[in-house]
Enzyme design. Sequence first.
Site, PDB file in Angstrom:
ATOM      1  N   TYR A 191       6.757  -8.825   6.416  1.00  0.00           N
ATOM      2  CA  TYR A 191       5.824  -8.313   5.114  1.00  0.00           C
ATOM      3  C   TYR A 191       5.961  -8.911   3.869  1.00  0.00           C
ATOM      4  O   TYR A 191       5.161  -9.471   3.379  1.00  0.00           O
ATOM      5  CB  TYR A 191       6.108  -6.830   5.009  1.00  0.00           C
ATOM      6  CG  TYR A 191       5.587  -6.019   3.890  1.00  0.00           C
ATOM      7  CD1 TYR A 191       4.132  -5.674   4.187  1.00  0.00           C
ATOM      8  CD2 TYR A 191       6.078  -5.924   2.737  1.00  0.00           C
ATOM      9  CE1 TYR A 191       3.454  -5.033   3.177  1.00  0.00           C
ATOM     10  CE2 TYR A 191       5.451  -5.003   1.618  1.00  0.00           C
ATOM     11  CZ  TYR A 191       4.174  -4.613   2.040  1.00  0.00           C
ATOM     12  OH  TYR A 191       3.292  -4.027   1.009  1.00  0.00           O
TER      13      TYR A 191
HETATM   14  N1  LIG Z   1       2.612   2.742  -1.131  1.00  0.00           N
HETATM   15  C1  LIG Z   1       3.387   2.001  -1.655  1.00  0.00           C
HETATM   16  O1  LIG Z   1       4.620   2.620  -2.088  1.00  0.00           O
HETATM   17  C2  LIG Z   1       3.268   0.425  -2.204  1.00  0.00           C
HETATM   18  C3  LIG Z   1       3.960  -0.002  -2.959  1.00  0.00           C
HETATM   19  C4  LIG Z   1       3.628  -1.361  -3.488  1.00  0.00           C
HETATM   20  C5  LIG Z   1       2.666  -1.886  -2.966  1.00  0.00           C
HETATM   21  N2  LIG Z   1       1.686  -1.027  -2.197  1.00  0.00           N
HETATM   22  C6  LIG Z   1       0.325  -1.880  -1.761  1.00  0.00           C
HETATM   23  O2  LIG Z   1      -0.664  -1.051  -2.247  1.00  0.00           O
HETATM   24  C7  LIG Z   1      -1.846  -1.283  -1.248  1.00  0.00           C
HETATM   25  C8  LIG Z   1      -2.061  -0.188  -0.748  1.00  0.00           C
HETATM   26  O3  LIG Z   1      -1.306   0.646   0.054  1.00  0.00           O
HETATM   27  P1  LIG Z   1      -0.966   1.897   0.443  1.00  0.00           P
HETATM   28  O4  LIG Z   1       0.452   2.676   0.692  1.00  0.00           O
HETATM   29  O5  LIG Z   1      -2.023   2.877  -0.325  1.00  0.00           O
HETATM   30  O6  LIG Z   1      -1.537   1.896   1.814  1.00  0.00           O
HETATM   31  P2  LIG Z   1      -1.108   3.168   2.963  1.00  0.00           P
HETATM   32  O7  LIG Z   1      -1.345   4.505   2.491  1.00  0.00           O
HETATM   33  O8  LIG Z   1       0.123   2.672   3.412  1.00  0.00           O
HETATM   34  O9  LIG Z   1      -2.113   2.503   4.273  1.00  0.00           O
HETATM   35  C9  LIG Z   1      -2.182   1.426   4.751  1.00  0.00           C
HETATM   36  C10 LIG Z   1      -3.586   1.136   5.129  1.00  0.00           C
HETATM   37  O10 LIG Z   1      -3.902  -0.193   5.499  1.00  0.00           O
HETATM   38  C11 LIG Z   1      -4.667  -0.037   6.574  1.00  0.00           C
HETATM   39  N3  LIG Z   1      -4.717  -1.299   7.270  1.00  0.00           N
HETATM   40  C12 LIG Z   1      -3.723  -1.948   7.905  1.00  0.00           C
HETATM   41  N4  LIG Z   1      -3.975  -2.924   8.595  1.00  0.00           N
HETATM   42  C13 LIG Z   1      -5.191  -3.247   8.213  1.00  0.00           C
HETATM   43  C14 LIG Z   1      -6.199  -4.399   8.428  1.00  0.00           C
HETATM   44  N5  LIG Z   1      -5.712  -5.326   9.172  1.00  0.00           N
HETATM   45  N6  LIG Z   1      -7.345  -4.160   7.893  1.00  0.00           N
HETATM   46  C15 LIG Z   1      -7.972  -3.153   7.198  1.00  0.00           C
HETATM   47  N7  LIG Z   1      -6.938  -2.080   6.937  1.00  0.00           N
HETATM   48  C16 LIG Z   1      -5.678  -2.137   7.535  1.00  0.00           C
HETATM   49  C17 LIG Z   1      -4.406   1.030   7.539  1.00  0.00           C
HETATM   50  O11 LIG Z   1      -5.320   1.605   8.272  1.00  0.00           O
HETATM   51  P3  LIG Z   1      -4.754   2.410   9.508  1.00  0.00           P
HETATM   52  O12 LIG Z   1      -4.105   3.554   9.228  1.00  0.00           O
HETATM   53  O13 LIG Z   1      -6.167   2.690  10.226  1.00  0.00           O
HETATM   54  O14 LIG Z   1      -3.944   1.409  10.418  1.00  0.00           O
HETATM   55  C18 LIG Z   1      -4.038   2.348   6.080  1.00  0.00           C
HETATM   56  O15 LIG Z   1      -5.237   2.787   5.928  1.00  0.00           O
HETATM   57  C19 LIG Z   1      -1.152  -2.274  -0.291  1.00  0.00           C
HETATM   58  O16 LIG Z   1      -1.568  -3.498  -0.446  1.00  0.00           O
HETATM   59  C20 LIG Z   1       0.345  -2.325  -0.263  1.00  0.00           C
HETATM   60  O17 LIG Z   1       0.995  -3.444  -0.238  1.00  0.00           O
HETATM   61  C21 LIG Z   1       2.045   0.136  -1.832  1.00  0.00           C
END
Ligand SMILES: NC(=O)c1ccc[n+]([C@@H]2O[C@H](COP(=O)([O-])OP(=O)(O)OC[C@H]3O[C@@H](n4cnc5c(N)ncnc54)[C@H](OP(=O)(O)O)[C@@H]3O)[C@@H](O)[C@H]2O)c1
Length: 259
Positions: A191
């Site tokens: 990752y």
């Molecule tokens: N949450 C945190 O604490 C955090 C911290 C730092 C950065 N971020 C960044 O913020 C962004 C959003 O994170 P989040 O936590 O809101 O997401 P999340 O709720 O963990 O959900 C991950 C999402 O990514 C989708 N996904 C996975 N593989 C994919 C692909 N190949 N094509 C399209 N969609 C895909 C998943 O769909 P499915 O469920 O259908 O698989 C899911 O909807 C990401 O870039 C993450 O790296 C998050």
Amino acid sequence: MGVLAVLILPLLLFGISGIIYIYRAVGRLMSKSAVQNKVVVITDAISGLGKECSRVFHSGGARLVLCGKTWEKLEALYNALISVADPSVTFTPKLVLLDLSDINCIQDVAKEILDCYGCVDILINNASMKVKGPVQSISLELDKKIMDANYFGPITLTKALLPNMISRRTGQVVLVNNIQGKLGVPFRAAYAASKHAAQGFFDCLRAEVEEFDVCISTVSPTFIRSYHVQPEPGNWEASIWKCKVRRTNESQRSSRSGG
Ligand SMILES: NC(=O)c1ccc[n+]([C@@H]2O[C@H](COP(=O)([O-])OP(=O)(O)OC[C@H]3O[C@@H](n4cnc5c(N)ncnc54)[C@H](OP(=O)(O)O)[C@@H]3O)[C@@H](O)[C@H]2O)c1
């Protein structure tokens, strides 16, 4: 004295136009609808952060393109958005199925978006695939899949939409990255590597397209506590809106009670 008299009028005009320019720039920045009419593409609009971005841009009057892997979740988001927004100041979002690890379909998706609106003003590369585990237990196949979803996917979509932004001499590309794109922590090698790669790509791109007035931003949060992490029982699709209302009520209560 003579020179001063000649210069005073141009200086005065220069000063006044400077004040007007600053006034307009501040007005634009403070305007609630800075995204009004803008074409905004959000990849993985159905994730926690993606949903919040969708809500903010939709209520701000943007012409949204919501991308996601699952049609049912996209439709649920669509219904949630249009049920809470004022239809007289918002646009109906366009839904697009997009799996970013399926690199071959990305050109078609970019074409579909450009055919629909003719341009993209803001691209938010939010989608990301997570994996956690010791390096020796993650297969090379999974390593490659992570690179596809988190690096090759976003850069392919960006490259497909970039010529349009460059030719219009306007546009903004945002990479939602992670602090792990800047430093390494154990059990996150695949990752973090994909996030480092994306960071490097978009940092270089920023320097490259600045001259065309295309702005590249990267955001590197640590942890995000999105509303749907703690959904209402049995109703997580609507929970981001419900939690917001509940939080507002709570803060009103506490401000009334002086807390
Ligand atoms: N949450 C945190 O604490 C955090 C911290 C730092 C950065 N971020 C960044 O913020 C962004 C959003 O994170 P989040 O936590 O809101 O997401 P999340 O709720 O963990 O959900 C991950 C999402 O990514 C989708 N996904 C996975 N593989 C994919 C692909 N190949 N094509 C399209 N969609 C895909 C998943 O769909 P499915 O469920 O259908 O698989 C899911 O909807 C990401 O870039 C993450 O790296 C998050």
